[in-house]
Design a protein around this motif. Structure first.
Motif, mmCIF file in Angstrom:
data_model
loop_
_atom_site.group_PDB
_atom_site.id
_atom_site.type_symbol
_atom_site.label_atom_id
_atom_site.label_comp_id
_atom_site.label_asym_id
_atom_site.label_seq_id
_atom_site.Cartn_x
_atom_site.Cartn_y
_atom_site.Cartn_z
ATOM 1 N N ASP A 198 11.615 4.049 2.332
ATOM 2 C CA ASP A 198 10.797 4.860 1.431
ATOM 3 C C ASP A 198 9.491 4.214 0.998
ATOM 4 O O ASP A 198 8.522 4.906 0.723
ATOM 5 N N VAL A 199 9.460 2.883 0.899
ATOM 6 C CA VAL A 199 8.373 2.263 0.143
ATOM 7 C C VAL A 199 7.106 2.004 0.932
ATOM 8 O O VAL A 199 6.022 1.963 0.343
ATOM 9 N N GLU A 200 7.213 1.850 2.237
ATOM 10 C CA GLU A 200 6.004 1.441 2.954
ATOM 11 C C GLU A 200 4.904 2.473 2.830
ATOM 12 O O GLU A 200 3.774 2.159 2.471
ATOM 13 N N GLY A 201 5.251 3.724 3.113
ATOM 14 C CA GLY A 201 4.240 4.762 2.999
ATOM 15 C C GLY A 201 3.818 5.035 1.576
ATOM 16 O O GLY A 201 2.710 5.507 1.321
ATOM 17 N N ALA A 202 4.697 4.717 0.620
ATOM 18 C CA ALA A 202 4.416 5.029 -0.775
ATOM 19 C C ALA A 202 3.449 4.044 -1.418
ATOM 20 O O ALA A 202 2.491 4.440 -2.083
ATOM 21 N N PHE A 203 3.705 2.738 -1.246
ATOM 22 C CA PHE A 203 2.844 1.801 -1.967
ATOM 23 C C PHE A 203 2.627 0.468 -1.273
ATOM 24 O O PHE A 203 1.862 -0.357 -1.764
ATOM 25 N N PHE A 204 3.247 0.208 -0.123
ATOM 26 C CA PHE A 204 3.051 -1.097 0.514
ATOM 27 C C PHE A 204 1.586 -1.368 0.822
ATOM 28 O O PHE A 204 1.110 -2.487 0.700
ATOM 29 N N TRP A 205 0.879 -0.335 1.243
ATOM 30 C CA TRP A 205 -0.542 -0.523 1.569
ATOM 31 C C TRP A 205 -1.307 -1.065 0.375
ATOM 32 O O TRP A 205 -2.195 -1.911 0.516
ATOM 33 N N ARG A 206 -0.945 -0.575 -0.827
ATOM 34 C CA ARG A 206 -1.637 -1.034 -2.028
ATOM 35 C C ARG A 206 -1.257 -2.472 -2.356
ATOM 36 O O ARG A 206 -2.111 -3.280 -2.764
ATOM 37 N N TYR A 207 0.007 -2.830 -2.171
ATOM 38 C CA TYR A 207 0.446 -4.193 -2.424
ATOM 39 C C TYR A 207 -0.241 -5.175 -1.469
ATOM 40 O O TYR A 207 -0.584 -6.290 -1.848
ATOM 41 N N LEU A 208 -0.414 -4.750 -0.232
ATOM 42 C CA LEU A 208 -1.119 -5.598 0.732
ATOM 43 C C LEU A 208 -2.594 -5.721 0.355
ATOM 44 O O LEU A 208 -3.195 -6.794 0.446
ATOM 45 N N GLU A 209 -3.176 -4.606 -0.069
ATOM 46 C CA GLU A 209 -4.579 -4.596 -0.454
ATOM 47 C C GLU A 209 -4.841 -5.505 -1.642
ATOM 48 O O GLU A 209 -5.864 -6.203 -1.718
ATOM 49 N N LEU A 210 -3.911 -5.515 -2.600
ATOM 50 C CA LEU A 210 -4.064 -6.327 -3.805
ATOM 51 C C LEU A 210 -3.664 -7.783 -3.586
ATOM 52 O O LEU A 210 -3.845 -8.616 -4.474
ATOM 53 N N GLY A 211 -3.092 -8.083 -2.437
ATOM 54 C CA GLY A 211 -2.668 -9.446 -2.170
ATOM 55 C C GLY A 211 -1.318 -9.792 -2.775
ATOM 56 O O GLY A 211 -0.918 -10.961 -2.769
ATOM 57 N N ILE A 212 -0.605 -8.792 -3.315
ATOM 58 C CA ILE A 212 0.747 -9.047 -3.819
ATOM 59 C C ILE A 212 1.649 -9.444 -2.655
ATOM 60 O O ILE A 212 2.470 -10.352 -2.761
ATOM 61 N N PHE A 213 1.491 -8.736 -1.550
ATOM 62 C CA PHE A 213 2.136 -9.124 -0.298
ATOM 63 C C PHE A 213 1.069 -9.671 0.641
ATOM 64 O O PHE A 213 0.017 -9.041 0.812
ATOM 65 N N GLY A 214 1.344 -10.817 1.245
ATOM 66 C CA GLY A 214 0.510 -11.251 2.350
ATOM 67 C C GLY A 214 0.929 -10.526 3.617
ATOM 68 O O GLY A 214 0.126 -10.249 4.499
ATOM 69 N N ILE A 215 2.233 -10.214 3.687
ATOM 70 C CA ILE A 215 2.816 -9.486 4.807
ATOM 71 C C ILE A 215 4.078 -8.821 4.270
ATOM 72 O O ILE A 215 4.657 -9.271 3.279
ATOM 73 N N SER A 216 4.473 -7.740 4.880
ATOM 74 C CA SER A 216 5.666 -7.037 4.412
ATOM 75 C C SER A 216 6.868 -7.981 4.408
ATOM 76 O O SER A 216 7.117 -8.687 5.391
ATOM 77 N N PRO A 217 7.654 -8.005 3.328
ATOM 78 C CA PRO A 217 8.850 -8.862 3.295
ATOM 79 C C PRO A 217 9.921 -8.420 4.268
ATOM 80 O O PRO A 217 10.881 -9.145 4.490
ATOM 81 N N PHE A 218 9.753 -7.244 4.882
ATOM 82 C CA PHE A 218 10.684 -6.823 5.923
ATOM 83 C C PHE A 218 10.271 -7.352 7.294
ATOM 84 O O PHE A 218 11.062 -7.365 8.226
ATOM 85 N N GLU A 219 9.020 -7.767 7.413
ATOM 86 C CA GLU A 219 8.548 -8.340 8.669
ATOM 87 C C GLU A 219 8.782 -9.843 8.712
ATOM 88 O O GLU A 219 9.187 -10.385 9.734
#
Length: 891
Positions: free
Chosen positions: A793-814
């Motif tokens: 559910d989450v990637e399309g919902a907000f992962f892009w924003r977390y990556l943009e903000l630098g909260i994630f450097g890369i998806s924790p599922f990757e």
């Protein structure tokens, strides 16, 4: 704190402080190579500036002192009207980020010193005015955010007025007028005149380079390349040397080997009468580097000597930037050059043969990500086909086939000998047969961690996700004005995310042929295959981690073993209940009496036994970990809404729908608000009597059957989703009774363990280890529950924003979240082994094939990783790299 270093004070090992450019300029200086004089401002100064918004205290004085030293060495002063010193101000991060940050050339030039520069150049006014217009253009765009196109428009207008095509055809008078036009553009956008104080120019240029660390393109590049955000950039201030002084001057780029193939030779480009940015900008066509031998044989010979010196010194492919100023060669930069995946392996093997490095170093210099690139097929784009859309390249590869819209049609067409591309809005577990049958998968929803992406990568299947320009119907989809019907052919590129109409030819990967055993490296006559073979062989000799595979079918197991798998770390039995067997599962769910339930289980048991026997045969002598059924039972039932509509319509028509009504009642009874946290895993085995017992018996019977054939079965029974030791103890007690009955005195060893995928299990691992002979970390669910979000559910919902903000450097599922999920893995490993020293530890989540995660599992002391068949070679290589990276380099 010292902020500024002379070149002679540094060396190549100080890249973290001086940046790659500054460290390598220092190294070349100390090697006695012709490097213009200069100094480097450290990354520490950059970090302090970015944190405070002002230059650090003491920096200005240090720059002034080093500038005086530079002026003394050059015999000129910055901005002197009669004999000016000019400098370049260049960025340089510790990790190469080519083209991502800023550079300003010709700093120190102004209205009063143009004539002095012309006199310095033997009266060449054209050169002086050309240098001045370049400064205003670069300074304006880089330092003051003046729109670059306005300078380009003014330059184009000057060339049009003169009736010429290239800027080299503009004379001194033309360029003097162009400088005036550039100054007007600058003043219009900044509100002030172009600064004439040379020290002000220098300070502002330094600050602009600092700020460019946080430019959008630099941030995006760092995310893509997983470069830390907190490194900062150094700034090198270098005395200008000029390649735009006429036909006996120029600038170029050279590589000591072909960065595309890795083959030795002379590779590079040269541009006469030009400065460095002209080569990058492509404003004029360059000539091959070999042409320099004809244009300036002395400089060419010296360049070759220097290239040999640098490659021997760095023991690697070197990327070199140089300028020739009136027949004098100057070295402006060198670095270990970027290269393709194929070149990385080929160069490493060549350098071993040339005794520059040893095999350990060769393994260090290649990566699993590069190996993965070599394994995927690619389209032959020589005819330049045009894509109709581009989306997320979720699983690399290239595939063409007929469009189908359902899993059933995919299977039917594939069985009839057709290549198919499964097109869906999104996929779900029911689509698995179609995904297996398809050559490629295209979805209009989802991203890199969607169901389609994760499953496709696991199978090595090409997949493009999130093509939101596509409108998917029942028997056709539309995109960019095209309607593609079922049966039409499309091509999908899982590397670039591009989708093409019609068939685009592909070329096979020789590396995959090698892993499949179809290509003997001794006879392949292919330097790449030979290099991969040698490096993989050494990595296998050096690694401590074993590599298993996630496989549910004999075909997957066989392929994984060819790819070097040392057993099965995860067999997902729920995948064995799809297709024709689904009806038996439905009977099990609908059973209202013990007799009905036992009948359904009895029908499933021989099918399961045959499945397990096939897997044990393929992995004869190697461990096979079978996970007892895990997903919620509702996944095997029709959707609640569909059933409700069907029953309502039947009642309206006065028809009987007894089975559908029974099914609807069961679905309603089992409906859950959050099924992934509901009745699944060990809970399912405890609630549905006989389910786990049937599977344990089938495993035991398959093992005994293989032993009777003369084989060596090594089954391991894994209980999923355990959160409390009491759950495992209950299942284990029942399993041991069955094993004692079936296996008896046959001598077949059967281990019983559990998946650690619930945070509570990780935190109580010492208790659970008392009832488990092995742990296998299910890092997919451990990540979901650790973070508290659903992967689907989450990637399309907000992962892009977390990556943009630098909260994630890369998806924790990757790539594994080392700080959170990784800490749980360490806690469970340490406490588990404290309770049971011989506890076997492995991982079977998707992270088992991720290169960075493999290194973590090596460090954490796990015994093995398990991943999809296609990723087995990647995991083998990274496990070897993890081992040699722990050892000191001697080659």
């Amino acid at each position: 704190m010292k902020f500024v270093y002379e070149f002679a004070e540094g060396n190549k090992d100080l890249a973290d402080l001086l940046g790659g450019k500054g460290a390598n300029l220092a190294e070349m200086t100390n090697l006695g190579l012709p490097v213009p004089a200069g100094f480097t401002i450290t990354t520490q100064a950059c970090k302090q500036y970015l944190a405070s918004g002002v230059r650090p205290a003491g920096l200005d004085d240090e720059i002034g002192a080093h500038l005086s030293t530079l002026e003394e060495a050059m015999g000129r002063r910055l901005g002197d009207p009669h004999d000016p010193l000019l400098v370049s101000v260049r960025s340089g991060a510790a990790i190469s980020m080519p083209g991502m940050m800023e550079t300003v050339l010709n700093v120190g030039l102004g209205d009063a010193s143009v004539a002095g520069l012309a006199a310095q150049a033997g009266g060449d006014e054209r050169f002086a005015w050309d240098s001045y217009r370049r400064l205003i253009q670069m300074f304006g765009k880089t330092v003051c955010d003046v729109p670059g196109e306005e300078f380009e428009d003014a330059l184009d207008a000057a060339k049009a007025a003169k009736g010429v095509r290239d800027d080299v055809d503009l004379d001194a008078a033309d360029l003097r007028e162009l400088v005036g036009a550039f100054q007007a553009v600058f003043a219009k956008h900044t509100g002030h005149e172009f600064p004439q104080d040379p020290r002000e120019q220098l300070d502002l240029a330094v600050e602009a380079v600092f700020r460019s660390w946080n430019a959008k393109r630099a941030v995006l590049y760092r995310r893509q390349e997983r470069i830390p955000e907190d490194l900062g950039t150094a700034v090198s201030v270098v005395a200008m040397v000029f390649g735009n002084l006429g036909a006996d001057s120029g600038t170029g780029v050279a590589f000591t080997r072909d960065p595309g193939t890795g083959e030795p030779g002379i590779y590079g480009d040269y541009l006469a009468n030009a400065q460095g940015e002209d080569v990058v900008a492509g404003i004029r066509n360059t000539v091959p580097l070999e042409d320099l031998e004809r244009l300036d044989p002395d400089s060419y010979a010296e360049l070759l000597r220097i290239m040999a010196t640098l490659e021997g010194h760095y023991r690697d492919l070197c990327d070199i930037e140089f300028t020739i100023e009136r027949g004098k060669l100057w070295m402006l930069q060198t670095r270990v050059g970027k290269r393709t995946a194929a070149a990385a392996f080929t160069i490493a093997a060549h350098l071993v043969d040339e005794e520059m490095i040893d095999m350990d170093e060769a393994v260090r210099r290649v990566t699993g990500a590069q190996l993965a690139q070599l394994m995927f097929p690619r389209f032959d784009l020589s005819d330049e086909p045009q894509p109709v859309t581009r989306a997320v390249g979720a699983s690399p590869g290239a595939a063409s086939g007929e469009v189908v819209f359902t899993a059933e049609h995919a299977v039917q067409r594939a069985e009839a000998g057709h290549r198919v591309i499964l097109v869906r809005r999104e996929t779900n577990p029911d689509d698995l047969p179609g995904m297996i049958a398809a050559r490629g998968i295209l979805t209009s929803r989802g991203g890199k961690t969607s169901h389609a992406a994760v499953v496709a990568r696991g199978m090595g299947k090409t997949c493009v996700c999130g093509a939101d320009e596509i409108t998917v119907g029942e028997r056709e989809f539309t995109v960019a004005g095209h309607t593609i019907a079922e049966g039409d052919v499309i091509s999908v590129d899982g590397t670039t995310g591009r989708v093409y109409l019609g068939e685009v030819p592909v070329r096979d990967s020789e590396v995959v042929q090698y892993f499949e055993g179809d290509l003997d490296p001794a006879n392949a006559n292919d330097p790449l295959v030979s290099a991969v073979h040698r490096i993989m062989t050494h990595a296998d000799e050096r690694r401590r981690l074993l590599v298993r595979t996630n496989a549910d079918t004999a075909a997957d197991a066989a392929r994984a073993r060819r790819f070097g798998a040392q057993g099965i770390g995860l067999c997902r039995t729920e995948h064995m209940f799809l297709g024709d067997r689904r009806e038996l599962v439905e009977k099990l769910i609908l059973a209202t009496t013990d007799a009905d339930r036992q009948a359904a289980l009895a029908a499933l048991q021989p099918l399961q036994r045959d499945d397990f026997l096939a897997l044990l045969r393929e992995m004869n002598g190697l461990p096979v970990t079978v996970r007892l059924i895990d997903p919620p039972l509702h996944e095997f039932l029709p959707a609640l809404e569909d059933l409700a509509v069907h029953v309502a319509v039947a009642r309206e028509r006065g028809e009987r729908a007894t089975r559908q009504e029974q099914m609807l009642a069961a679905v309603r009874r089992m409906h859950e608000q959050n099924p992934m946290l509901g009745l699944r895993g060990v809970r399912l085995g405890l609630v549905v009597p006989g389910l786990f017992a049937m599977q344990v018996r089938a495993i035991a019977e398959a093992a005994v059957a293989l032993a009777a054939e003369g084989g060596t079965p090594r089954p391991e029974i894994m209980v999923p989703l355990v959160g409390a030791v009491q759950e495992l103890e209950t299942v284990r007690a029942e399993a041991e009774k069955i094993l004692a009955e079936v296996v008896g005195d046959s001598g077949v060893p059967v281990l019983i363990g559990t998946m650690i995928e619930v945070p509570r299990a990780a935190l109580t691992a010492g208790q659970i280890a008392e009832a488990a002979e092995f742990f296998s970390f299910g890092t997919n669910d451990l990540t979901q529950m650790g973070w508290g979000f659903s992967r689907d559910d989450v990637e399309g919902a907000f992962f892009w924003r977390y990556l943009e903000l630098g909260i994630f450097g890369i998806s924790p599922f990757e790539s594994l979240d080392r700080d959170g999920v990784g800490r749980m893995v360490r806690i469970a490993s340490d406490e588990g082994r404290a309770a049971r020293p011989d506890l076997k530890l492995g991982v079977c989540g998707e992270h088992g094939g991720d290169p960075d995660s493999v290194h973590f599992f090596h460090e954490a002391g796990l015994d093995y990783v398990s991943c999809s068949p296609f990723r087995v070679p990647v995991a083998r290589l990274e496990a070897g790299r993890a081992a040699v990276l722990d050892a000191p380099s001697v080659g």
